[in-house]
Design a protein around this motif. Structure first.
Motif, PDB file in Angstrom:
ATOM      1  N   MET A 267      36.718  29.744  64.538  1.00  0.00           N
ATOM      2  CA  MET A 267      35.711  29.918  63.502  1.00  0.00           C
ATOM      3  C   MET A 267      34.547  30.804  63.936  1.00  0.00           C
ATOM      4  N   LEU A 268      34.350  30.972  65.218  1.00  0.00           N
ATOM      5  CA  LEU A 268      33.201  31.740  65.692  1.00  0.00           C
ATOM      6  C   LEU A 268      33.560  33.211  65.836  1.00  0.00           C
ATOM      7  N   GLN A 269      33.907  33.813  64.732  1.00  0.00           N
ATOM      8  CA  GLN A 269      34.222  35.237  64.674  1.00  0.00           C
ATOM      9  C   GLN A 269      33.944  35.736  63.256  1.00  0.00           C
ATOM     10  N   ALA A 270      34.004  37.033  63.099  1.00  0.00           N
ATOM     11  CA  ALA A 270      33.840  37.671  61.779  1.00  0.00           C
ATOM     12  C   ALA A 270      32.544  37.248  61.091  1.00  0.00           C
ATOM     13  N   GLY A 271      31.470  37.181  61.861  1.00  0.00           N
ATOM     14  CA  GLY A 271      30.168  36.913  61.266  1.00  0.00           C
ATOM     15  C   GLY A 271      29.694  35.485  61.302  1.00  0.00           C
ATOM     16  N   ASN A 272      30.585  34.528  61.582  1.00  0.00           N
ATOM     17  CA  ASN A 272      30.153  33.138  61.666  1.00  0.00           C
ATOM     18  C   ASN A 272      29.352  32.904  62.939  1.00  0.00           C
ATOM     19  N   LYS A 273      28.246  32.217  62.817  1.00  0.00           N
ATOM     20  CA  LYS A 273      27.390  31.904  63.948  1.00  0.00           C
ATOM     21  C   LYS A 273      27.244  30.389  64.095  1.00  0.00           C
ATOM     22  N   PRO A 274      26.984  29.917  65.309  1.00  0.00           N
ATOM     23  CA  PRO A 274      26.829  28.461  65.488  1.00  0.00           C
ATOM     24  C   PRO A 274      25.713  27.868  64.638  1.00  0.00           C
ATOM     25  N   TRP A 275      24.694  28.662  64.301  1.00  0.00           N
ATOM     26  CA  TRP A 275      23.578  28.143  63.501  1.00  0.00           C
ATOM     27  C   TRP A 275      23.824  28.251  61.998  1.00  0.00           C
ATOM     28  N   HIS A 276      25.036  28.664  61.592  1.00  0.00           N
ATOM     29  CA  HIS A 276      25.401  28.675  60.172  1.00  0.00           C
ATOM     30  C   HIS A 276      25.956  27.312  59.763  1.00  0.00           C
ATOM     31  N   GLN A 277      25.358  26.265  60.267  1.00  0.00           N
ATOM     32  CA  GLN A 277      25.817  24.913  60.001  1.00  0.00           C
ATOM     33  C   GLN A 277      24.611  24.024  59.742  1.00  0.00           C
ATOM     34  N   GLY A 278      24.894  22.843  59.219  1.00  0.00           N
ATOM     35  CA  GLY A 278      23.817  21.944  58.878  1.00  0.00           C
ATOM     36  C   GLY A 278      23.441  21.018  60.008  1.00  0.00           C
ATOM     37  N   THR A 279      22.757  19.960  59.624  1.00  0.00           N
ATOM     38  CA  THR A 279      22.275  18.996  60.608  1.00  0.00           C
ATOM     39  C   THR A 279      22.608  17.583  60.155  1.00  0.00           C
ATOM     40  N   THR A 280      22.832  16.719  61.125  1.00  0.00           N
ATOM     41  CA  THR A 280      23.072  15.308  60.817  1.00  0.00           C
ATOM     42  C   THR A 280      21.780  14.504  60.852  1.00  0.00           C
ATOM     43  N   GLY A 281      20.636  15.196  60.957  1.00  0.00           N
ATOM     44  CA  GLY A 281      19.379  14.465  61.078  1.00  0.00           C
ATOM     45  C   GLY A 281      19.373  13.680  62.376  1.00  0.00           C
ATOM     46  N   SER A 282      19.111  12.389  62.278  1.00  0.00           N
ATOM     47  CA  SER A 282      19.074  11.547  63.476  1.00  0.00           C
ATOM     48  C   SER A 282      20.425  10.959  63.840  1.00  0.00           C
ATOM     49  N   LEU A 283      21.457  11.267  63.054  1.00  0.00           N
ATOM     50  CA  LEU A 283      22.745  10.621  63.259  1.00  0.00           C
ATOM     51  C   LEU A 283      23.563  11.294  64.363  1.00  0.00           C
ATOM     52  N   ARG A 284      24.422  10.532  64.983  1.00  0.00           N
ATOM     53  CA  ARG A 284      25.301  11.008  66.046  1.00  0.00           C
ATOM     54  C   ARG A 284      26.615  11.500  65.457  1.00  0.00           C
ATOM     55  N   GLY A 285      27.210  12.518  66.091  1.00  0.00           N
ATOM     56  CA  GLY A 285      28.524  12.992  65.677  1.00  0.00           C
ATOM     57  C   GLY A 285      28.462  14.046  64.599  1.00  0.00           C
ATOM     58  N   SER A 286      29.632  14.425  64.100  1.00  0.00           N
ATOM     59  CA  SER A 286      29.738  15.469  63.084  1.00  0.00           C
ATOM     60  C   SER A 286      31.092  15.358  62.407  1.00  0.00           C
ATOM     61  N   LYS A 287      31.389  16.299  61.550  1.00  0.00           N
ATOM     62  CA  LYS A 287      32.668  16.330  60.847  1.00  0.00           C
ATOM     63  C   LYS A 287      33.830  16.098  61.804  1.00  0.00           C
ATOM     64  N   ALA A 288      34.834  15.383  61.326  1.00  0.00           N
ATOM     65  CA  ALA A 288      36.043  15.078  62.090  1.00  0.00           C
ATOM     66  C   ALA A 288      35.776  14.160  63.271  1.00  0.00           C
ATOM     67  N   THR A 289      34.707  13.351  63.171  1.00  0.00           N
ATOM     68  CA  THR A 289      34.494  12.248  64.102  1.00  0.00           C
ATOM     69  C   THR A 289      34.225  10.997  63.280  1.00  0.00           C
ATOM     70  N   THR A 290      34.338   9.846  63.930  1.00  0.00           N
ATOM     71  CA  THR A 290      34.053   8.586  63.240  1.00  0.00           C
ATOM     72  C   THR A 290      32.668   8.053  63.574  1.00  0.00           C
ATOM     73  N   TYR A 291      31.831   8.889  64.182  1.00  0.00           N
ATOM     74  CA  TYR A 291      30.418   8.552  64.263  1.00  0.00           C
ATOM     75  C   TYR A 291      29.783   8.791  62.896  1.00  0.00           C
ATOM     76  N   GLU A 292      28.584   8.229  62.695  1.00  0.00           N
ATOM     77  CA  GLU A 292      27.949   8.293  61.388  1.00  0.00           C
ATOM     78  C   GLU A 292      27.689   9.725  60.931  1.00  0.00           C
ATOM     79  N   GLY A 293      27.416  10.638  61.868  1.00  0.00           N
ATOM     80  CA  GLY A 293      27.180  12.022  61.481  1.00  0.00           C
ATOM     81  C   GLY A 293      28.369  12.691  60.844  1.00  0.00           C
ATOM     82  N   GLY A 294      29.564  12.135  61.031  1.00  0.00           N
ATOM     83  CA  GLY A 294      30.756  12.684  60.400  1.00  0.00           C
ATOM     84  C   GLY A 294      31.044  12.115  59.035  1.00  0.00           C
TER      85      GLY A 294
END
Length: 436
Positions: A267-294
């Motif tokens: 995904m990190l090609q053709a113009g996509n940057k790591p900062w082109h993503q959102g935030t989970t606020g205070s939550l842990r984890g992210s998409k495709a995890t079973t932490y609350e941030g996902g």
């Protein structure tokens, strides 16, 4: 049909509008704590209805849409294959989608946006899953080279036909908004209520917005994309007011899952940057995890004169509940198979003792990896066992499993019962003092 159903009996059943974003994080809205993205129109839904701060859904696209549109955890549904580009699976006829149930109850039904529940056969597409109309993409907007190595064209569908390829992703949110406004205008004031489902492709990578919105947010391109969605929500709320149907329309807004923070290299090609993503606020984890941030996402529900304005609730609510609740509100028949949702209507309309939901199963890649019961969440993955109290520790920083072995044992038994019901394994573990 299921017995014990509690339906709203009204000569004037409510219209239903679902606004569903893609990969938007828990912390991406002003009312959920973002310091620089401005979302007055989305936040207005909470000011005029209820803001849900403990709303959970699937940890990625397909499970979350399955739960929303069928009221069931994904393992209960036999897709028969994948549903992205080149995938041959799709929703089987045995599932009663939200659109099918409301259509049978007399609703006119429409959709704009991302489907991702099957496309190779016409019977899998929205027009054959209860929607009278559909304009949108069959799956995520990254299913195209260089991000996904496929020869399948990513095209815009109108009904069951691909009508445009290639597509200009910059215009997607504007086009979906126009489609929603057109549908609402055409189906307001008639003798049938309407249901419209707007499933935004944004802010899933690669993020896009129209030229007119670029540079408008102080939060960079991602902020521009979120503020475009906020503009869209404002446009749709305005047309409800203009058509005189706002008071009797249930509006539900949520994201399908948390932000895609742990990006694969593709995904990190053709113009996509790591900062082109959102935030989970205070939550842990992210998409495709079973932490609350996902799985925990911003959510709102508004229904004037039925849901008191200005409320915030941290009671546990999950996406299968939306399916069940909307069928009850629309006096639709329920399917005769197992549902995983609860009817929230009494709770939403004033019986505030507690939400009817007390537990939630976190399934990832066909494995039950975590389960919440009340405020407690047990998570097992690899060789770790983690127990969190989500009321006092929503960020999942403090593993309390070593101090609560009896609670861990009880929750493990509950996980095994749930896993047996779903026909999936429980994630394995070899210790009770894994990482915090």
């Amino acid at each position: 049909m299921l017995s014990g159903s509690t339906r709203v009996t009204s000569p004037d059943p409510p219209n239903v509008l679902i606004l569903f974003t893609d990969d938007q994080g828990y912390g991406d809205l002003s009312s959920f704590g973002h310091p620089s993205i401005e979302t007055p129109n989305i936040d207005r839904l909470g000011q005029e209805g209820m803001r849900l701060t403990s709303f959970v859904t699937g940890s990625w696209c397909v499970p979350s849409r399955t739960q929303l549109l069928t009221g069931r955890y994904m393992p209960r549904v036999d897709f028969g294959g994948g549903t992205g580009a080149d995938g041959t699976g799709g929703l089987p006829a045995s599932e009663l989608t939200l659109a099918e149930a409301l259509n049978e109850a007399g609703y006119r039904t429409g959709m704009a946006g991302k489907w991702h529940l099957g496309y190779k056969k016409d019977r899998f597409l929205p027009p054959n899953q209860g929607f009278d109309s559909w304009l949108g993409l069959p799956y995520s907007n990254d299913y195209v080279k260089p991000w996904v190595q496929t020869e399948e064209p990513l095209g815009m569908y109108r009904g069951t036909e691909m009508v445009e390829h290639p597509i200009n992703q910059d215009s997607l949110t504007l086009r979906y908004t126009a489609e929603a406004r057109r549908f609402i205008r055409e189906h307001s004031g008639g003798d049938q209520p309407f249901f419209f489902y707007l499933a935004y492709n944004m802010p899933h990578l690669p993020i896009h917005t129209a030229e007119r919105f670029r540079g408008q947010s102080s939060a960079g391109r991602y902020g521009d994309v979120i503020e475009t969605i906020d503009w869209s929500v404002g446009q749709i709320l305005d047309v409800l007011e203009q058509q005189g149907v706002a008071e009797n329309t249930i509006v539900f807004f949520a994201s399908d899952n948390g932000p895609w923070l742990d990006l694969p290299a593709r995904m990190l090609q053709a113009g996509n940057k790591p900062w082109h993503q959102g935030t989970t606020g205070s939550l842990r984890g992210s998409k495709a995890t079973t932490y609350e941030g996902g799985t925990r996402v911003p959510a709102f529900v508004r229904w004037p004169e039925h849901i008191a304005a200005g409320q915030t609730s941290d009671e546990l609510v999950a996406s299968p509940d939306i399916y069940r609740t909307l069928l009850e509100a629309g006096a639709a028949e329920l399917p005769d198979h197992t549902l995983d949702g609860h009817n929230l209507l009494p709770w939403l309309q004033g019986d505030r003792s507690t939400s009817p939901r007390n537990q939630y199963a976190y399934v990832l890649r066909n494995t039950l990896e975590a389960m919440r019961i009340g405020p407690w969440k047990l998570r097992v993955a690899g060789d770790t066992t983690q127990l969190f109290n989500l009321q006092s520790d929503p960020a999942e920083r403090f593993n309390r499993a070593p101090k609560h072995p009896e609670r861990v044992s009880r929750m493990r038994r509950a996980m095994r019962r749930m896993a047996d019901s779903l026909g999936v394994p429980v994630a394995g573990t070899r210790s009770t003092n894994g990482g915090s």
